[in-house]
Design a protein around this motif. Structure first.
Motif, PDB file in Angstrom:
ATOM      1  N   GLU A  15       0.846  -1.195   0.000  1.00 36.33           N
ATOM      2  CA  GLU A  15       0.000   0.000   0.000  1.00 36.33           C
ATOM      3  C   GLU A  15       0.880   1.242   0.000  1.00 36.33           C
ATOM      4  O   GLU A  15       1.840   1.343   0.770  1.00 36.33           O
ATOM      5  CB  GLU A  15      -0.916  -0.016   1.223  1.00 36.33           C
ATOM      6  N   GLY A  16       0.568   2.188  -0.888  1.00 38.24           N
ATOM      7  CA  GLY A  16       1.355   3.404  -0.994  1.00 38.24           C
ATOM      8  C   GLY A  16       2.448   3.348  -2.045  1.00 38.24           C
ATOM      9  O   GLY A  16       3.027   4.376  -2.398  1.00 38.24           O
ATOM     10  N   ALA A  17       2.746   2.166  -2.542  1.00 41.78           N
ATOM     11  CA  ALA A  17       3.804   2.012  -3.542  1.00 41.78           C
ATOM     12  C   ALA A  17       3.276   2.279  -4.942  1.00 41.78           C
ATOM     13  O   ALA A  17       2.063   2.271  -5.186  1.00 41.78           O
ATOM     14  CB  ALA A  17       4.397   0.601  -3.473  1.00 41.78           C
ATOM     15  N   ALA A  81      -0.511   2.976  -4.466  1.00 36.57           N
ATOM     16  CA  ALA A  81      -1.531   1.923  -4.431  1.00 36.57           C
ATOM     17  C   ALA A  81      -2.385   2.011  -3.171  1.00 36.57           C
ATOM     18  O   ALA A  81      -1.903   2.343  -2.076  1.00 36.57           O
ATOM     19  CB  ALA A  81      -0.874   0.550  -4.502  1.00 36.57           C
ATOM     20  N   HIS A  82      -3.642   1.649  -3.363  1.00 38.77           N
ATOM     21  CA  HIS A  82      -4.577   1.577  -2.244  1.00 38.77           C
ATOM     22  C   HIS A  82      -5.102   0.154  -2.169  1.00 38.77           C
ATOM     23  O   HIS A  82      -5.174  -0.549  -3.182  1.00 38.77           O
ATOM     24  CB  HIS A  82      -5.731   2.571  -2.472  1.00 38.77           C
ATOM     25  N   GLY A 106      -5.909  -8.906 -23.493  1.00 43.00           N
ATOM     26  CA  GLY A 106      -4.777  -9.620 -22.949  1.00 43.00           C
ATOM     27  C   GLY A 106      -5.241 -10.634 -21.919  1.00 43.00           C
ATOM     28  O   GLY A 106      -6.424 -10.733 -21.607  1.00 43.00           O
ATOM     29  N   THR A 107      -4.291 -11.382 -21.381  1.00 45.93           N
ATOM     30  CA  THR A 107      -4.642 -12.457 -20.453  1.00 45.93           C
ATOM     31  C   THR A 107      -4.856 -11.980 -19.027  1.00 45.93           C
ATOM     32  O   THR A 107      -5.241 -12.761 -18.168  1.00 45.93           O
ATOM     33  CB  THR A 107      -3.560 -13.543 -20.470  1.00 45.93           C
ATOM     34  N   GLY A 108      -4.611 -10.708 -18.778  1.00 46.64           N
ATOM     35  CA  GLY A 108      -4.910 -10.149 -17.468  1.00 46.64           C
ATOM     36  C   GLY A 108      -3.742 -10.170 -16.504  1.00 46.64           C
ATOM     37  O   GLY A 108      -2.860 -11.037 -16.577  1.00 46.64           O
ATOM     38  N   THR A 109      -3.733  -9.199 -15.602  1.00 47.91           N
ATOM     39  CA  THR A 109      -2.756  -9.128 -14.513  1.00 47.91           C
ATOM     40  C   THR A 109      -3.507  -8.909 -13.214  1.00 47.91           C
ATOM     41  O   THR A 109      -4.285  -7.958 -13.103  1.00 47.91           O
ATOM     42  CB  THR A 109      -1.756  -7.979 -14.719  1.00 47.91           C
ATOM     43  N   ARG A 110      -3.276  -9.805 -12.285  1.00 44.61           N
ATOM     44  CA  ARG A 110      -3.921  -9.659 -10.981  1.00 44.61           C
ATOM     45  C   ARG A 110      -3.021  -8.820 -10.082  1.00 44.61           C
ATOM     46  O   ARG A 110      -1.850  -9.160  -9.874  1.00 44.61           O
ATOM     47  CB  ARG A 110      -4.186 -11.018 -10.346  1.00 44.61           C
ATOM     48  N   LEU A 111      -3.564  -7.726  -9.579  1.00 39.70           N
ATOM     49  CA  LEU A 111      -2.826  -6.836  -8.686  1.00 39.70           C
ATOM     50  C   LEU A 111      -3.157  -7.175  -7.243  1.00 39.70           C
ATOM     51  O   LEU A 111      -4.333  -7.166  -6.852  1.00 39.70           O
ATOM     52  CB  LEU A 111      -3.170  -5.378  -8.975  1.00 39.70           C
ATOM     53  N   LEU A 112      -2.129  -7.482  -6.487  1.00 37.19           N
ATOM     54  CA  LEU A 112      -2.269  -7.770  -5.059  1.00 37.19           C
ATOM     55  C   LEU A 112      -1.660  -6.615  -4.284  1.00 37.19           C
ATOM     56  O   LEU A 112      -0.535  -6.194  -4.568  1.00 37.19           O
ATOM     57  CB  LEU A 112      -1.553  -9.079  -4.724  1.00 37.19           C
ATOM     58  N   VAL A 113      -2.395  -6.086  -3.301  1.00 38.96           N
ATOM     59  CA  VAL A 113      -1.923  -4.963  -2.501  1.00 38.96           C
ATOM     60  C   VAL A 113      -1.862  -5.393  -1.042  1.00 38.96           C
ATOM     61  O   VAL A 113      -2.880  -5.801  -0.477  1.00 38.96           O
ATOM     62  CB  VAL A 113      -2.846  -3.740  -2.661  1.00 38.96           C
ATOM     63  N   SER A 114      -0.685  -5.294  -0.472  1.00 42.73           N
ATOM     64  CA  SER A 114      -0.510  -5.700   0.924  1.00 42.73           C
ATOM     65  C   SER A 114      -0.392  -4.474   1.815  1.00 42.73           C
ATOM     66  O   SER A 114       0.103  -3.433   1.391  1.00 42.73           O
ATOM     67  CB  SER A 114       0.737  -6.575   1.067  1.00 42.73           C
ATOM     68  N   PRO A 115      -0.823  -4.612   3.071  1.00 43.46           N
ATOM     69  CA  PRO A 115      -0.788  -3.462   3.986  1.00 43.46           C
ATOM     70  C   PRO A 115       0.635  -3.034   4.316  1.00 43.46           C
ATOM     71  O   PRO A 115       1.566  -3.833   4.266  1.00 43.46           O
ATOM     72  CB  PRO A 115      -1.490  -3.988   5.244  1.00 43.46           C
TER      73      PRO A 115
END
Lengths: 115, 116
Positions: A15-17, A81-82, A106-115
């Motif tokens: 988060e924040g990056a 990032a939030h 496209g095949t997609g990109t999953r974005l994971l955001v950690s605290p």
């Protein structure tokens, strides 16, 4: 035929990056390009689109993308990032053979955001 | 109310059964699309229709058929469902008139189909 390549099926940030999701396209003519976002258990929602008016496109929720013809790229960025940005992101290019009315995803990109 | 609706939202069926997925829209768009989404494969186009009398196959139309009953309705049928048709199915619409939303596709919420 047009195509898009999304590098990285998963991207993890804190988060924040900075968020950077990559998309490269293949098209013989100037394309229309799109980024869509899919939140869990929902349909796709348009984030932003490039239609040749300006190379830097601003979208919803603080996202933007820059069209670079020399690199055939249309990368999606967000400065900070939030947690709510966690979702799957799809890049798409218009199919010029049908007058731009078909999209190739496209095949997609999953974005994971950690605290 | 949602502009693009899909019914059912979830469906479990058995191999060999006929099933229909329905899509309705209130956006007044002429163009409608059916996609399937599989993990790691993104969205792939099954069929598309540029108006009521125009229906075209997409890249993965085998095993599927469609019907455009009216401008607002576009149905997808699986005549004899098989397990590898288990996927998330999306309907979408787009406007063929020049304007701010030209070329943008608007998606329904999806139908999750499981074929046992």
């Amino acid at each position: 035929a047009q195509s898009v390549t999304q590098l990285g099926s998963h991207v993890s940030v804190s988060e924040g990056a900075l968020v950077l999701l990559r998309c490269n396209y293949s098209s013989s003519v100037p394309p229309y390009l799109f980024w869509y976002v899919q939140y869990p258990n929902q349909g796709l929602q348009l984030l932003l689109k490039y239609t040749s008016a300006a190379t830097l496109v601003k979208g919803i929720n603080g996202f933007e993308a820059e069209f670079k013809k020399s690199e055939t790229s249309f990368h999606l960025t967000k400065p900070s990032a939030h947690m709510s940005d966690a979702a799957e992101y799809f890049c798409a290019v218009s199919d010029t053979d049908t007058g731009f009315q078909k999209l190739v995803f496209g095949t997609g990109t999953r974005l994971l955001v950690s605290p | 109310d949602a502009d693009v609706t899909q019914t059912p939202r979830n469906r479990i069926t058995k191999t060999g059964k006929r099933i229909m997925l329905e899509c309705s829209q209130t956006k007044g768009h002429d163009r409608m699309y059916w996609y399937r989404q599989d993990p790691g494969l993104g969205l792939r186009l099954i069929y598309y229709s540029f108006d009521v009398k125009d229906i075209n196959k997409g890249e993965i139309s085998d095993g599927y058929s469609v019907s455009r009953q009216a401008q607002a309705k576009f149905s997808l049928s699986l005549e004899s469902a098989i397990p590898n048709q288990t996927a998330l199915y999306f309907c979408a619409t787009s406007d063929d008139r020049q304007g701010s939303s030209y070329n943008e596709q608007f998606f329904g919420p999806g139908t999750r189909l499981t074929v046992l």
